[in-house]
Design a protein around this motif. Structure first.
Motif, PDB file in Angstrom:
ATOM      1  N   GLN A   1      13.830 -33.925  25.082  1.00 28.57           N
ATOM      2  CA  GLN A   1      13.649 -35.037  24.109  1.00 28.57           C
ATOM      3  C   GLN A   1      12.082 -35.388  23.686  1.00 28.57           C
ATOM      4  O   GLN A   1      11.786 -35.679  22.538  1.00 28.57           O
ATOM      5  CB  GLN A   1      14.056 -36.275  24.810  1.00 28.57           C
ATOM      6  N   LYS A   2      11.160 -34.752  24.487  1.00 36.08           N
ATOM      7  CA  LYS A   2       9.777 -34.901  24.245  1.00 36.08           C
ATOM      8  C   LYS A   2       9.607 -33.380  23.588  1.00 36.08           C
ATOM      9  O   LYS A   2      10.229 -32.240  24.181  1.00 36.08           O
ATOM     10  CB  LYS A   2       8.890 -34.972  25.428  1.00 36.08           C
ATOM     11  N   THR A   9      22.702 -37.108  21.089  1.00 34.42           N
ATOM     12  CA  THR A   9      22.335 -37.894  19.675  1.00 34.42           C
ATOM     13  C   THR A   9      22.495 -39.292  20.231  1.00 34.42           C
ATOM     14  O   THR A   9      23.582 -39.533  20.620  1.00 34.42           O
ATOM     15  CB  THR A   9      22.831 -37.291  18.444  1.00 34.42           C
ATOM     16  N   HIS A  10      21.879 -40.000  19.454  1.00 32.31           N
ATOM     17  CA  HIS A  10      22.067 -41.528  19.384  1.00 32.31           C
ATOM     18  C   HIS A  10      23.011 -41.895  17.972  1.00 32.31           C
ATOM     19  O   HIS A  10      23.128 -43.167  17.916  1.00 32.31           O
ATOM     20  CB  HIS A  10      21.088 -42.492  19.486  1.00 32.31           C
ATOM     21  N   GLY A  69      22.515 -41.347  31.127  1.00 31.90           N
ATOM     22  CA  GLY A  69      22.435 -40.193  31.673  1.00 31.90           C
ATOM     23  C   GLY A  69      22.586 -39.020  30.894  1.00 31.90           C
ATOM     24  O   GLY A  69      22.881 -37.879  31.394  1.00 31.90           O
ATOM     25  N   LYS A  70      22.349 -38.994  29.484  1.00 29.80           N
ATOM     26  CA  LYS A  70      22.700 -37.978  28.646  1.00 29.80           C
ATOM     27  C   LYS A  70      21.510 -36.955  28.735  1.00 29.80           C
ATOM     28  O   LYS A  70      21.846 -35.758  29.063  1.00 29.80           O
ATOM     29  CB  LYS A  70      22.633 -38.461  27.139  1.00 29.80           C
ATOM     30  N   SER A  71      20.417 -37.278  28.966  1.00 28.83           N
ATOM     31  CA  SER A  71      19.305 -36.252  29.104  1.00 28.83           C
ATOM     32  C   SER A  71      19.233 -35.749  30.466  1.00 28.83           C
ATOM     33  O   SER A  71      19.227 -34.587  30.676  1.00 28.83           O
ATOM     34  CB  SER A  71      17.610 -36.820  28.804  1.00 28.83           C
ATOM     35  N   ASP A 125      18.239 -32.081  22.814  1.00 31.55           N
ATOM     36  CA  ASP A 125      18.508 -33.552  23.226  1.00 31.55           C
ATOM     37  C   ASP A 125      17.545 -34.220  22.185  1.00 31.55           C
ATOM     38  O   ASP A 125      16.344 -34.339  21.855  1.00 31.55           O
ATOM     39  CB  ASP A 125      17.391 -33.601  24.509  1.00 31.55           C
ATOM     40  N   GLU A 126      18.330 -34.899  21.256  1.00 35.47           N
ATOM     41  CA  GLU A 126      18.116 -35.867  20.119  1.00 35.47           C
ATOM     42  C   GLU A 126      17.026 -34.919  18.974  1.00 35.47           C
ATOM     43  O   GLU A 126      15.876 -35.350  19.001  1.00 35.47           O
ATOM     44  CB  GLU A 126      17.524 -36.922  20.525  1.00 35.47           C
ATOM     45  N   PRO A 127      17.670 -33.673  18.995  1.00 36.04           N
ATOM     46  CA  PRO A 127      16.745 -32.762  18.153  1.00 36.04           C
ATOM     47  C   PRO A 127      16.221 -32.993  16.753  1.00 36.04           C
ATOM     48  O   PRO A 127      15.260 -32.526  16.349  1.00 36.04           O
ATOM     49  CB  PRO A 127      17.437 -31.433  18.137  1.00 36.04           C
TER      50      PRO A 127
END
Ligand code: ADP
Ligand code: MG
Length: 255
Positions: A89-90, A196-197, A53-55, A165-167
């Motif tokens: 993220q996209k 981030t992952h 659920g991060k995004s 989001d995961e930039p």
């Protein structure tokens, strides 16, 4: 992409408080009465298993219409009183605009493009190693280059709240370090939530690190590493806190 464009660059950096926030997708509760406080003016990194659920958390803060949550998300003194810049993220680049035009998209939509902003965008493109591509269309760029354009577009907005989001996920190691430094410098004093992952990235950039886990998702771990970001590779945090964070993440995968 920007949210609440009509409110110009606010100088304050609000805290963000989730009060009993619940969200269900397809009869599956993703969040159930989540309570969470994100400190204003600091960088909070969020880690957690894929799909936890991060995004969605970032989208809820941004006010995205496809996140019909219950409860309250309060930004600063009044709900939704502040403005956010959201880096999805996209990359969401517009394929018919050039790299420079994409970087200037927010200002362009507001009719605010001027020589000062063009110069700022040009110097950011130099810093990101993209100056030779400013007139190119996104179709000729690699995934990492596209992600850099999306990052610059977000930084150009100079908003008090940045939802990222995961930039840096598509960048090679050296470009990632460079862009992390640029981003940390440009967002200092703002409220940044960075998904981030990568636990090393979280330890490098985070004033606070949160691990989300479980189903429904809740805050499983919260760390406040010492020192100011961006931390360099010699920082003792990478020896002291990395194993702890990694084991929390491995445990979170099992929840
Ligand atoms: P994460 O970013 O942590 O990988 P997401 O927030 O993207 O996870 O998604 C969390 C869960 O919610 C996933 O199971 C995903 O399939 C689901 N989900 C996300 N957006 C929607 C949507 N608009 N409609 C239905 N389900 C969704
Ligand atoms: Mg995600």
């Amino acid at each position: 992409m920007t949210v609440n464009n009509n409110i110009a660059e606010k100088k304050q950096a609000p805290s963000i408080v989730f009060e009993n926030v619940s969200l269900t997708y397809d009869a599956i509760p993703l969040f159930d009465r989540l309570c969470l406080e994100i400190e204003g003016g600091r960088c909070t990194c969020i880690l957690g298993p894929s799909g936890c659920g991060k995004s969605t958390l970032l989208k809820m803060i941004s006010g995205s219409p496809d996140t019909p949550y219950q409860g309250q998300i309060v930004l600063g003194a009044a709900e939704k009183s502040a403005t956010c810049a959201w880096m999805s993220q996209k990359d969401l680049l517009l394929p018919w605009l050039t790299v420079l035009e994409n970087v200037l998209l927010g200002a362009r939509l507001r009719g605010e493009v001027d020589d000062v902003l063009k110069e700022k965008a040009g110097s950011l493109l130099v810093e990101a190693g993209l100056d030779n591509y400013s007139s190119s269309l996104p179709a000729v760029l690699s995934g990492g280059m596209r992600q850099r354009v999306a990052l610059l577009r977000t930084l150009m907005e100079n908003r008090p709240v940045l939802l990222m989001d995961e930039p840096f996920s598509a960048l090679d190691a050296l470009t990632r370090l460079k862009l992390q430094n640029l981003s940390a410098t440009m967002t200092r004093g703002k409220t940044v939530i960075l998904v981030t992952h990568d636990p090393l990235e979280a330890l490098r950039l985070g004033d606070t690190i949160i691990v989300l886990a479980g189903n429904p998702a809740r805050v499983d771990t919260s760390l406040c590493p010492k020192g100011s970001a961006p931390r360099d590779a010699n920082d003792e945090i990478f020896i002291r806190d990395y194993p702890v964070l990694l084991s929390r993440l491995l445990d979170a995968e099992k929840l």
